[in-house]
Design an enzyme around this catalytic site. Sequence first.
Site, PDB file in Angstrom:
ATOM      1  N   SER A   1      40.413  34.784  50.572  1.00  0.00           N
ATOM      2  CA  SER A   1      41.592  33.926  50.678  1.00  0.00           C
ATOM      3  C   SER A   1      42.596  34.521  51.644  1.00  0.00           C
ATOM      4  O   SER A   1      42.673  35.749  51.793  1.00  0.00           O
ATOM      5  CB  SER A   1      42.223  33.820  49.289  1.00  0.00           C
TER       6      SER A   1
ATOM      7  N   TYR B   1      45.893  38.142  41.287  1.00  0.00           N
ATOM      8  CA  TYR B   1      44.837  37.298  41.868  1.00  0.00           C
ATOM      9  C   TYR B   1      44.502  37.796  43.272  1.00  0.00           C
ATOM     10  O   TYR B   1      43.338  38.024  43.614  1.00  0.00           O
ATOM     11  CB  TYR B   1      45.293  35.829  41.912  1.00  0.00           C
TER      12      TYR B   1
ATOM     13  N   LYS C   1      40.936  39.633  45.164  1.00  0.00           N
ATOM     14  CA  LYS C   1      40.263  39.268  46.432  1.00  0.00           C
ATOM     15  C   LYS C   1      40.195  40.484  47.356  1.00  0.00           C
ATOM     16  O   LYS C   1      39.166  40.723  48.003  1.00  0.00           O
ATOM     17  CB  LYS C   1      41.007  38.118  47.113  1.00  0.00           C
TER      18      LYS C   1
HETATM   19  P1  NAD Z   1      37.383  26.016  41.015  1.00  0.00           P
HETATM   20  O1  NAD Z   1      38.082  26.560  39.827  1.00  0.00           O
HETATM   21  O2  NAD Z   1      37.308  24.539  41.175  1.00  0.00           O
HETATM   22  O3  NAD Z   1      35.896  26.607  41.098  1.00  0.00           O
HETATM   23  C1  NAD Z   1      35.556  27.866  40.579  1.00  0.00           C
HETATM   24  C2  NAD Z   1      34.329  27.667  39.688  1.00  0.00           C
HETATM   25  O4  NAD Z   1      33.918  28.937  39.164  1.00  0.00           O
HETATM   26  C3  NAD Z   1      34.591  26.758  38.481  1.00  0.00           C
HETATM   27  O5  NAD Z   1      33.556  25.791  38.423  1.00  0.00           O
HETATM   28  C4  NAD Z   1      34.544  27.703  37.281  1.00  0.00           C
HETATM   29  O6  NAD Z   1      34.088  27.060  36.114  1.00  0.00           O
HETATM   30  C5  NAD Z   1      33.600  28.787  37.784  1.00  0.00           C
HETATM   31  N1  NAD Z   1      33.760  30.113  37.160  1.00  0.00           N
HETATM   32  C6  NAD Z   1      34.903  30.842  37.021  1.00  0.00           C
HETATM   33  N2  NAD Z   1      34.647  32.014  36.415  1.00  0.00           N
HETATM   34  C7  NAD Z   1      33.295  32.057  36.177  1.00  0.00           C
HETATM   35  C8  NAD Z   1      32.423  32.992  35.578  1.00  0.00           C
HETATM   36  N3  NAD Z   1      32.874  34.151  35.073  1.00  0.00           N
HETATM   37  N4  NAD Z   1      31.107  32.698  35.510  1.00  0.00           N
HETATM   38  C9  NAD Z   1      30.626  31.528  35.987  1.00  0.00           C
HETATM   39  N5  NAD Z   1      31.418  30.590  36.559  1.00  0.00           N
HETATM   40  C10 NAD Z   1      32.748  30.849  36.655  1.00  0.00           C
HETATM   41  O7  NAD Z   1      38.066  26.688  42.307  1.00  0.00           O
HETATM   42  P2  NAD Z   1      37.899  26.363  43.857  1.00  0.00           P
HETATM   43  O8  NAD Z   1      39.195  25.842  44.342  1.00  0.00           O
HETATM   44  O9  NAD Z   1      36.659  25.606  44.091  1.00  0.00           O
HETATM   45  O10 NAD Z   1      37.778  27.850  44.416  1.00  0.00           O
HETATM   46  C11 NAD Z   1      36.525  28.469  44.632  1.00  0.00           C
HETATM   47  C12 NAD Z   1      36.755  29.891  45.108  1.00  0.00           C
HETATM   48  O11 NAD Z   1      37.549  29.854  46.294  1.00  0.00           O
HETATM   49  C13 NAD Z   1      37.502  30.782  44.131  1.00  0.00           C
HETATM   50  O12 NAD Z   1      36.926  32.077  44.168  1.00  0.00           O
HETATM   51  C14 NAD Z   1      38.910  30.812  44.672  1.00  0.00           C
HETATM   52  O13 NAD Z   1      39.588  31.999  44.337  1.00  0.00           O
HETATM   53  C15 NAD Z   1      38.655  30.720  46.162  1.00  0.00           C
HETATM   54  N6  NAD Z   1      39.800  30.179  46.905  1.00  0.00           N
HETATM   55  C16 NAD Z   1      40.305  28.960  46.544  1.00  0.00           C
HETATM   56  C17 NAD Z   1      41.423  28.446  47.209  1.00  0.00           C
HETATM   57  C18 NAD Z   1      42.023  27.118  46.802  1.00  0.00           C
HETATM   58  O14 NAD Z   1      43.180  26.856  47.131  1.00  0.00           O
HETATM   59  N7  NAD Z   1      41.301  26.225  46.114  1.00  0.00           N
HETATM   60  C19 NAD Z   1      41.997  29.174  48.263  1.00  0.00           C
HETATM   61  C20 NAD Z   1      41.444  30.401  48.618  1.00  0.00           C
HETATM   62  C21 NAD Z   1      40.334  30.894  47.920  1.00  0.00           C
END
Ligand code: NAD
Length: 354
Positions: free
Chosen positions: A124, A148, A152
């Site tokens: 991120s 958080y 990362k």
């Molecule tokens: P999201 O919450 O929709 O997806 C994350 C998924 O991981 C979910 O389906 C959740 O159920 C699953 N999960 C969490 N912990 C778990 C575990 N211990 N075992 C198995 N499954 C698990 O989030 P997203 O927006 O799709 O983000 C995906 C990734 O991208 C994340 O790592 C997030 O930190 C990163 N990210 C997101 C953003 C944003 O703004 N959406 C920005 C930068 C980085």
Amino acid sequence: MRVLVTGGAGYIGSHTVLQLLQEGHEVSIADNFSNSSPESVRRVTSLAERSVVLRNVDLLNQADLNAMFQDIQPEAVIHFAGLKAVGESVAQPLKYYRNNVTGTLNLLESMESVGCRTLVFSSSATVYGESTALPLVESTPRSATNPYGRTKLHIEEMLEELAASDGRWSIANLRYFNPVGAHESGLIGEDPQGIPNNLMPYVAQVAIGRREKVGVFGGDYPTADGTGVRDYIHVIDLAAGHLAALDYLQESKGAHTWNLGTGAGSSVLEVIDAFARVSGQPVAYEIVDRRPGDVAENYANAEKARLDLGWKAERGLEQMVEDMWRWQKMNPTGFDEIPASEMTDEELAEFLGS
Ligand code: NAD
Ligand code: UDP
């Protein structure tokens, strides 16, 4: 390729799984549904007219994870699974360290156990901390302003050290800027639980009438209109960046880092205006206090991804908002609640087939 996608039922994961299927990859998903529904996966398989293997696996359960790797024998992993709410991470840092850092450590050990050493990781732009040197390039020094962000940062460092220790690893750290938008079908999109933390889903809920008005966090930043500027990127462009990184890793060992952003910023008021225009709905807002930890402005230099991966974000703010609005209108309350964390893999397979 046989690709395992952790967190593939989530927002960015589901859009990426769709593209992987459309490109002919064989996809398996490991998710514990702590922040998602298998309904997103069902819709992805129907859009792609292809099937996936869906496993209810928690990355914190090493035995389950190892068994799944033995069974699936993936050639590459795209790792989305993680918790992502900044405020919650400040209140419960240990939960974030355990889930994100320990979860990734377990994943890496399972990968080693079957000789799978190709990984694309969801990092991120938060790893740039409060840097004010814009645009942000990959070489900008890293820091964290909350737990958080620190997860990362730790994971990026862990992956770099792992790649340095063993030349067989191929790793991509993808630093996302602000992912928004939804698939053009309106069938999949972001489904935040409770009050959205992020601007765009909040504005969408005001436009649909679920919330009264947007609180604009600060109107006195040194930006053109005084509100915060961010680099919003369409989730479809972001998903495409993962496929481009996966291709690159086929030919290249070591740990690599790429910014995935558009290179241009939009202010909070520009986002609100775009939403009101596209939806034809009034979007009430009020300027309130700044949110602690926010920077005035933040946008990517995305040249490295263009040069190395041949990847570039194609979609602008108007399209992000149009697609987000279609998703919001077609699914005003998101995906239906399904008690999926209790479901067995057989029940999940049956659910996808139905
Ligand atoms: P999201 O919450 O929709 O997806 C994350 C998924 O991981 C979910 O389906 C959740 O159920 C699953 N999960 C969490 N912990 C778990 C575990 N211990 N075992 C198995 N499954 C698990 O989030 P997203 O927006 O799709 O983000 C995906 C990734 O991208 C994340 O790592 C997030 O930190 C990163 N990210 C997101 C953003 C944003 O703004 N959406 C920005 C930068 C980085
Ligand atoms: N923001 C806002 N009101 C909200 C949520 C966010 O004014 O309800 C602002 C926030 O201060 C930042 C921008 O919108 O300037 C994007 O915030 P978001 O939380 O979506 O992403 P961030 O860049 O903070 O990860």
